[in-house]
Design an enzyme around this catalytic site. Structure first.
Site, PDB file in Angstrom:
ATOM      1  N   ASP A 160      -5.293  -9.813  -8.260  1.00 15.16           N
ATOM      2  CA  ASP A 160      -5.507  -8.967  -9.431  1.00 15.16           C
ATOM      3  C   ASP A 160      -4.248  -8.371 -10.051  1.00 15.16           C
ATOM      4  O   ASP A 160      -3.918  -8.627 -11.217  1.00 15.16           O
ATOM      5  CB  ASP A 160      -6.497  -7.847  -9.087  1.00 15.16           C
ATOM      6  CG  ASP A 160      -6.137  -7.096  -7.802  1.00 15.16           C
ATOM      7  OD1 ASP A 160      -5.164  -7.475  -7.131  1.00 15.16           O
ATOM      8  OD2 ASP A 160      -6.837  -6.115  -7.479  1.00 15.16           O
ATOM      9  N   GLU A 190     -11.672   1.008 -10.706  1.00 14.92           N
ATOM     10  CA  GLU A 190     -11.259   0.039 -11.723  1.00 14.92           C
ATOM     11  C   GLU A 190     -12.057   0.118 -13.027  1.00 14.92           C
ATOM     12  O   GLU A 190     -11.481   0.055 -14.125  1.00 14.92           O
ATOM     13  CB  GLU A 190     -11.316  -1.386 -11.153  1.00 14.92           C
ATOM     14  CG  GLU A 190     -10.197  -1.712 -10.185  1.00 14.92           C
ATOM     15  CD  GLU A 190     -10.379  -1.081  -8.820  1.00 14.92           C
ATOM     16  OE1 GLU A 190      -9.385  -0.899  -8.084  1.00 14.92           O
ATOM     17  OE2 GLU A 190     -11.543  -0.756  -8.477  1.00 14.92           O
ATOM     18  N   ARG A 199       0.901   3.838  -3.234  1.00 14.86           N
ATOM     19  CA  ARG A 199       0.277   5.127  -2.944  1.00 14.86           C
ATOM     20  C   ARG A 199       1.301   6.234  -2.688  1.00 14.86           C
ATOM     21  O   ARG A 199       1.229   7.310  -3.283  1.00 14.86           O
ATOM     22  CB  ARG A 199      -0.654   5.013  -1.735  1.00 14.86           C
ATOM     23  CG  ARG A 199      -1.796   4.019  -1.904  1.00 14.86           C
ATOM     24  CD  ARG A 199      -2.808   4.174  -0.803  1.00 14.86           C
ATOM     25  NE  ARG A 199      -3.690   3.010  -0.699  1.00 14.86           N
ATOM     26  CZ  ARG A 199      -4.942   3.062  -0.260  1.00 14.86           C
ATOM     27  NH1 ARG A 199      -5.482   4.203   0.117  1.00 14.86           N
ATOM     28  NH2 ARG A 199      -5.670   1.958  -0.159  1.00 14.86           N
ATOM     29  N   GLU A 254       0.817  -1.207   0.000  1.00 13.96           N
ATOM     30  CA  GLU A 254       0.000   0.000   0.000  1.00 13.96           C
ATOM     31  C   GLU A 254       0.857   1.266   0.000  1.00 13.96           C
ATOM     32  O   GLU A 254       0.562   2.234  -0.714  1.00 13.96           O
ATOM     33  CB  GLU A 254      -0.951   0.001   1.205  1.00 13.96           C
ATOM     34  CG  GLU A 254      -2.001  -1.100   1.197  1.00 13.96           C
ATOM     35  CD  GLU A 254      -3.092  -0.876   0.155  1.00 13.96           C
ATOM     36  OE1 GLU A 254      -3.068   0.161  -0.543  1.00 13.96           O
ATOM     37  OE2 GLU A 254      -3.965  -1.746   0.031  1.00 13.96           O
TER      38      GLU A 254
END
Length: 615
Positions: A380, A517, A252, A248
């Site tokens: 994903d 998405e 980010r 993360e």
């Protein structure tokens, strides 16, 4: 006689009180005696006593600060040692000037770098990982005091003129509304809680500021950009004694800083990125090279997640773009070497026709055999970064392309299904290690159409475009078929021709988190086809966000997309709404198809554009 009796009585009374009084009476007596003694001192004696007390206090403070500095130095020494383990010993480079016509080095410049670094470079098996490095830059030895360096990649500042049409202007207005609420109620914190007018901290790194830096810059919001830059310069503390998630924080924060550097050419963002990259490196100190999921930025101690001995497959394979870019900028290969080792390790592991389980152990380096196979949560972006790493490196690392192609074929074979009534294409999941099919698709899976379209743009089979357009239509239907016009987090599909609807949403899955998405895939499809239908679909979704998620202080995730009367607001605005969702909407509605060129930049998993290199 009476007088003598009175004296005796007084003496006996004092003595009795002293011995038989309450427990604190002796202390009271001593305090009175001390006070009497103090009052008998001269002014000079009192001044001398005060001076001695002050000197004692100063000596204590000096001793304490020395102890603290020694502890701090121990942590810095750990980091320095770690950097040495990840860094090769190479000769200093004479750095060639990059090609100013592109936001990255020219092929000729990189060849010169490799040639100059030939002597003393990494071992042959490591040379294929990335460009030869240099200790011209020895970054990160003293965190927070990055040494001046001459970056190999010197970006030319890009200029953006702001919104060019009414739809873009509406998105900018939405961003400014959210930014105003964040600034008023959550400034410097990770996420805004727009209903209660408070904030939520996850890592304490100002996620909403760093994550939206490039969004602000691309939208041409100069005042907001200066506010954010000022906060990063003076208030972004990367040495906090707090555990953070490698994945993360990489996508980010590190991605946000690097992207802001490439777009604005502001050196501040590179310096912060270098410090952060060094503090994340301890995650890679595992026996297998597969990184631990968490690290304490202050103590530099890394570990597996508290809820499991395993890391998520997507998390350990969705950090490569950012760390590679950091190496290419600084000329220090330690970042790229660490993440490339992970990709190469995953490449060698056995798979199910290119498909991978969603958990992997950092100690053993092996997949959890019976875990789920999915293109949704925890799986994903593994597939996304196979393609994007290949693109980022100038399409020169063949195993990345080959693994991606094998995975796409495995996905079509094992996971792709159609509903019997409307023939909607969707991607399901394989449970218990690939034995049981589940007709469930996460909203996260809707990144895939855009990724497949991007692959076609770079020469992969044209049939992927047809598959992508059909899957994106299904993603669009998950929005417009709900009463609110917003998609649920998870959608199930009916495989039996029983007269029921093709799609349905369970109550526990009916939340919408303002995710990007589907918008992301609409952006890619519009960019690569010019079909304005994708813009119109995006406008419908944006209007639904405006109608059902907008609050007085920003935008909130909701708990129920199945009811317009009871949306159950969740009082949370994640940083990715600013960093991804609104950015992709703004780019989708642009009249300038090359506002961010897909031939020069590749977007990381958090929508931060990073340059494409020649090799």
């Amino acid at each position: 006689m009476f007088k003598n009796f009175r004296k005796d009585f007084v003496a006996v009374n004092v003595d009795h009180s002293f011995h038989d009084g309450p427990p604190d009476s002796s202390a009271l007596f001593r305090r009175r005696s001390l006070w009497r003694w103090w009052n008998q001192l001269s002014r000079f004696q009192k001044s001398l006593a005060y001076l001695l007390i002050v000197l004692a206090g100063l000596l204590y403070l000096y001793w304490y600060s020395s102890q603290y500095a020694r502890t701090d130095l121990d942590v810095d020494s750990q980091l320095s040692a770690l950097i040495q383990r990840h860094s090769p010993t190479v000769q200093p480079l004479v750095v060639p000037q990059p090609n100013q016509n592109r936001p990255h080095e020219s092929a000729r410049a990189e060849e010169a770098v490799l040639e100059n670094a030939a002597e003393g470079a990494a071992a042959p098996e490591e040379e294929a990982v990335g460009p030869a490095g240099s200790n011209l830059v020895n970054v990160g030895e003293q965190p927070g005091t990055v040494k001046p360096l001459d970056p190999l990649v010197k970006p030319v500042q890009m200029k953006f003129s702001g919104p060019g049409n009414e739809r873009q202007k509406a998105v900018v207005d939405a961003f400014k509304h959210a930014w105003k609420g964040y600034k008023q109620h959550a400034w410097g914190h990770d996420n805004l809680k727009p209903i209660s007018g408070t904030y939520h901290d996850w890592f304490g790194l100002g996620l909403s500021i760093v994550d939206s830096l490039d969004t602000i810059y691309i939208m041409g919001l100069q005042e907001e950009f200066e506010e954010a830059k000022e906060w990063i310069a003076h208030s972004l503390r990367l040495k906090a004694d707090r555990d953070v998630n490698l994945f993360e924080v990489t996508i980010r924060v590190l991605g946000g800083l690097l992207s802001a550097y490439h777009l604005s050419a502001e050196r501040l963002f590179l310096d912060k990125a270098v410090e952060l990259g060094d503090r994340l490196l301890p995650c890679f100190d595992s026996d297998s090279g597969v990184p631990f999921s968490d690290v304490n930025l202050g103590s530099l101690k890394s570990h597996s997640p508290k809820w499991s001995p395993d890391s998520s497959t997507s998390e350990v394979t969705t950090i490569q773009l950012e760390f590679r870019d950091l190496s290419r900028i600084t000329g220090d290969p330690k970042y790229e070497r660490a993440v490339s080792r992970v990709s190469e390790h995953i490449h060698r592991l056995p798979k199910t026709d290119g498909l991978v389980p969603i958990f992997i152990n950092a100690h053993t380096g092996q997949f959890r055999t019976y875990s789920t196979i999915t293109f949704g949560a925890r799986g994903d972006s593994y597939y996304e970064y196979l393609l994007k790493q290949w693109i980022q490196t100038g399409r020169t690392i063949d195993y990345l392309r080959d693994d991606y192609m094998e995975a796409m074929e495995g996905m079509e074979k094992h996971l792709a299904r159609r509903t019997p009534r409307k023939s909607l294409l969707f991607i399901g999941e394989l449970m218990t290690g690939g034995k049981d099919f589940k007709p469930k698709m996460d909203h996260l899976t809707c990144y895939l159409p855009g990724t497949m379209a991007l692959g076609v743009h770079f020469g992969l089979p044209q049939k992927h475009m047809g598959f992508a357009s059909e899957l994106l239509y299904t993603c669009y239907r998950t929005y417009v078929d709900q009463p609110t016009g917003l998609a649920a987090e998870i959608t199930y599909f009916n495989l039996q021709d029983t007269g029921k609807e093709d799609m349905f949403v369970k109550t526990n899955d009916a939340h919408n988190l303002l995710r990007p998405e589907t918008i992301e895939s609409l952006y890619y499809m519009y960019q690569l086809t010019g079909n304005t239908t994708y813009q119109n679909w995006g406008w419908e979704i944006f209007q639904a966000f405006e109608k059902y998620t907008k609050t007085n202080n920003g935008y909130t995730s909701i708990g129920n997309v199945k009811s317009t009367q009871n949306t159950r607001p969740k009082d949370m605005m994640e940083s990715f709404f600013l960093g991804e969702t609104l950015k992709y909407l703004y780019l989708l509605f642009s009249d300038d198809q090359y506002l961010i060129s897909l031939d020069q930049f590749v977007f990381n998993s958090e929508a931060h554009p990073l340059p494409i290199y020649d090799s």
